[in-house]
Design a protein around this motif. Structure first.
Motif, mmCIF file in Angstrom:
data_model
loop_
_atom_site.group_PDB
_atom_site.id
_atom_site.type_symbol
_atom_site.label_atom_id
_atom_site.label_comp_id
_atom_site.label_asym_id
_atom_site.label_seq_id
_atom_site.Cartn_x
_atom_site.Cartn_y
_atom_site.Cartn_z
ATOM 1 N N TRP A 53 41.961 67.093 20.417
ATOM 2 C CA TRP A 53 41.834 67.535 19.021
ATOM 3 C C TRP A 53 40.860 68.697 18.906
ATOM 4 C CZ3 TRP A 53 37.694 67.641 15.570
ATOM 5 C CH2 TRP A 53 38.035 67.901 14.242
ATOM 6 N N LEU A 54 39.741 68.641 19.614
ATOM 7 C CA LEU A 54 38.782 69.749 19.594
ATOM 8 C C LEU A 54 39.421 71.025 20.127
ATOM 9 C CD1 LEU A 54 35.515 68.007 20.873
ATOM 10 C CD2 LEU A 54 35.916 68.919 18.575
ATOM 11 N N GLY A 55 40.196 70.893 21.194
ATOM 12 C CA GLY A 55 40.870 72.062 21.744
ATOM 13 C C GLY A 55 41.861 72.663 20.767
ATOM 14 N N LYS A 56 42.574 71.813 20.075
ATOM 15 C CA LYS A 56 43.552 72.296 19.093
ATOM 16 C C LYS A 56 42.858 72.938 17.892
ATOM 17 C CE LYS A 56 47.190 70.647 15.983
ATOM 18 N NZ LYS A 56 47.965 69.456 15.514
ATOM 19 N N ARG A 62 47.491 74.058 21.145
ATOM 20 C CA ARG A 62 48.499 73.097 20.703
ATOM 21 C C ARG A 62 49.356 72.686 21.903
ATOM 22 N NH1 ARG A 62 48.210 77.419 17.590
ATOM 23 N NH2 ARG A 62 50.100 78.298 18.513
ATOM 24 N N TYR A 63 50.225 71.712 21.700
ATOM 25 C CA TYR A 63 51.096 71.303 22.810
ATOM 26 C C TYR A 63 52.396 70.711 22.281
ATOM 27 C CZ TYR A 63 49.616 66.466 21.918
ATOM 28 O OH TYR A 63 49.373 65.248 21.337
ATOM 29 N N GLU A 64 53.402 70.766 23.123
ATOM 30 C CA GLU A 64 54.695 70.133 22.867
ATOM 31 C C GLU A 64 55.097 69.336 24.101
ATOM 32 O OE1 GLU A 64 57.453 73.231 21.960
ATOM 33 O OE2 GLU A 64 56.624 73.611 19.947
ATOM 34 N N VAL A 65 55.649 68.154 23.876
ATOM 35 C CA VAL A 65 56.073 67.297 24.976
ATOM 36 C C VAL A 65 57.595 67.222 24.992
ATOM 37 C CG1 VAL A 65 55.980 64.980 25.971
ATOM 38 C CG2 VAL A 65 53.958 65.936 24.832
#
Length: 249
Positions: A53-56, A62-65
């Motif tokens: 969450w901190l990185g986002k 962000r990321y997608e799976v």
């Protein structure tokens, strides 16, 4: 990119370190009295979700799976690409409970290492490869029987973007001996969180979970074949993701 972005990176690292320190202290007080699965969620999963969450929020990571439907119901051996620190946080939060193969020296880090010891890691001595292989085989099998995922970065260390490395056979051997599949995972996190330095690039990290792979024969040949199949699949996926994720300017 905003001129304030470097300050956001500094703030990210400060909060990451601060939350890790506080959470390790809290965990050392409460976690020893918890069952293993509850302990894992309390110590690792919650904090790793905080790190993601901190990185986002601060850095725009962000990321997608893709391929979540490929995750089997029963825990098995995960063979994942290793490019950055981000995937360690992500995979530790995504799979639970999870045991990692890590270098023994990490357990000596004050507070952090003490908290990690509560989570049944497979802490190997990299200077003694033969003993390390035996340890992964023995303790890995025990963890699988206890219902934990076993995460192995088969390249052994973080590998810079665009530099594929050979896979160690330890993960494939563990899966073959346990009669379980390996679950290959590819991603391009290194394009946004590089191995070297503190720099970050905002963007969407792509995580691809492949289909579980079972050995097709028995013995050493089965281990070598399964390991090569997983390595080929991961490297092919990573190459494709790296082409897609390159900046256009």
């Amino acid at each position: 990119m905003s001129l304030l972005f470097p300050l956001r990176i500094v703030l990210f690292y400060f909060l990451l370190a601060f939350t890790a320190f506080v959470w390790c202290l809290v965990s050392l007080v409460f976690a020893p009295f918890m069952a293993f699965r509850a302990r894992y969620r309390f110590v690792v999963q919650n904090w790793c979700r905080c790190a993601i969450w901190l990185g986002k929020t601060l850095v725009g990571l962000r990321y997608e799976v893709h391929g979540a439907e490929n995750v089997p119901a029963r825990p098995c051996v995960i063979l994942a690409k290793h490019q950055s620190t981000w995937e360690t946080f992500f995979l530790s939060a995504y799979f639970e409970p999870l045991t990692q193969v890590l270098k023994r020296e990490l357990l000596r880090v004050p507070f952090f290492g003490w908290a990690i010891m509560l989570l049944k890691p497979i802490a190997i001595d990299r200077d003694n490869p033969k003993a390390a292989l035996r340890q992964v085989a023995k303790q890995g099998h025990e963890r699988l029987e206890q219902g934990a995922w076993v995460l192995i970065f088969p390249e052994g260390t973080r590998v810079p973007v665009g530099q594929p490395a050979k896979f160690s056979r330890s993960g494939a051997a563990l899966a073959v001996n346990a009669g379980l599949p390996v679950l290959p995972i590819a991603h391009n996190a290194g394009m946004f969180w590089p191995k070297a330095g503190w720099g970050k690039r905002p963007g969407t990290i792509q995580v691809v979970i492949g289909p579980p792979m079972m050995a097709e024969s028995e013995g050493p040949r089965a281990v070598a074949e399964l390991n090569q199949r997983a390595e080929d699949w991961v490297n092919a996926q990573v190459s494709q993701l790296e082409v897609q994720g390159r900046p256009t300017h």
